[in-house]
Design a protein around this motif. Sequence first.
Motif, PDB file in Angstrom:
ATOM      1  N   ARG A   1      75.256 -13.039  68.809  1.00 39.14           N
ATOM      2  CA  ARG A   1      76.035 -12.786  67.443  1.00 39.14           C
ATOM      3  C   ARG A   1      76.997 -11.956  67.591  1.00 39.14           C
TER       4      ARG A   1
ATOM      5  N   TYR B   1      91.007 -23.094  72.770  1.00 41.91           N
ATOM      6  CA  TYR B   1      90.099 -21.732  73.462  1.00 41.91           C
ATOM      7  C   TYR B   1      89.076 -22.462  74.146  1.00 41.91           C
ATOM      8  N   ARG B   2      88.521 -23.496  73.785  1.00 42.41           N
ATOM      9  CA  ARG B   2      87.478 -24.065  74.666  1.00 42.41           C
ATOM     10  C   ARG B   2      88.129 -24.714  76.202  1.00 42.41           C
TER      11      ARG B   2
ATOM     12  N   ASP C   1      88.914 -20.357  61.770  1.00 45.06           N
ATOM     13  CA  ASP C   1      88.176 -21.443  62.056  1.00 45.06           C
ATOM     14  C   ASP C   1      88.723 -22.778  61.643  1.00 45.06           C
TER      15      ASP C   1
ATOM     16  N   GLU D   1      82.065 -20.447  71.521  1.00 47.62           N
ATOM     17  CA  GLU D   1      81.659 -19.837  70.259  1.00 47.62           C
ATOM     18  C   GLU D   1      80.496 -19.043  70.634  1.00 47.62           C
ATOM     19  N   THR D   2      80.011 -17.816  70.141  1.00 46.64           N
ATOM     20  CA  THR D   2      78.984 -17.046  70.154  1.00 46.64           C
ATOM     21  C   THR D   2      77.521 -17.927  69.882  1.00 46.64           C
ATOM     22  N   ARG D   3      77.544 -18.655  69.117  1.00 43.17           N
ATOM     23  CA  ARG D   3      76.561 -19.588  68.859  1.00 43.17           C
ATOM     24  C   ARG D   3      76.068 -20.344  69.858  1.00 43.17           C
ATOM     25  N   GLU D   4      77.303 -20.840  70.485  1.00 45.27           N
ATOM     26  CA  GLU D   4      77.070 -22.045  71.790  1.00 45.27           C
ATOM     27  C   GLU D   4      76.486 -21.210  73.343  1.00 45.27           C
ATOM     28  N   HIS D   5      76.563 -19.920  73.216  1.00 45.35           N
ATOM     29  CA  HIS D   5      76.354 -19.137  74.498  1.00 45.35           C
ATOM     30  C   HIS D   5      74.783 -18.991  74.679  1.00 45.35           C
TER      31      HIS D   5
ATOM     32  N   GLY E   1      89.960 -24.123  67.905  1.00 43.15           N
ATOM     33  CA  GLY E   1      88.743 -24.166  68.787  1.00 43.15           C
ATOM     34  C   GLY E   1      88.973 -24.932  70.127  1.00 43.15           C
TER      35      GLY E   1
END
Length: 179
Positions: A170, A153-154, A145, A160-164, A150
């Motif tokens: 999750r 990779y972006r 984290d 991130e899973t929460r952004e998908h 981040g």
Amino acid sequence: MRRLKELGLTQSLDVGYLLAPRGRALLGLPAVSTPGPEIEIAVSDGDVDVAELTALYDAVGWTAYTRDPAGLLAAVTGSSRVVLARRGAALVGLARVITDGASICYLQDLLVHPDDQRTGIGGRLVRAVLEPYAHVRQTVLLTDDDPAVGMFYRALGFAETREHGDGTLRAFVRVLPPS
């Protein structure tokens, strides 16, 4: 000038504006030439030994792997695809994936020696290791984290899973304690 620095740009009187090494790496651009041997990125044909693997994993602080050198070698050689970065004979980076080749591709490890980080090697390794699996529906990874990680990779197309989608995706993990 401040906005240029926020974008990873630096001012050069001779050439105009050039991307700083970190910005070049995040954008997938080749690193600015530096003296010394070129970095070669190549698919591994088993041409890695446990001593050089251990040295690289130790250099990045991944000691959970290096406490069991035989297990580390088994994990790397048992991967679906391994791509190495070498400067001459020296191993300076590695990426490996595990995949079924159809529905899931897991980017297990990406390591770049600290002396060679932020030069574009990491991006080159990720692109090379994932290239044959571009058709695979899901590419997954777990990472620290760290905001810089981040951003890295972006810049390579990950989210991130929460952004998908609508945020309902999750991820779960089970990690056994070291034996």
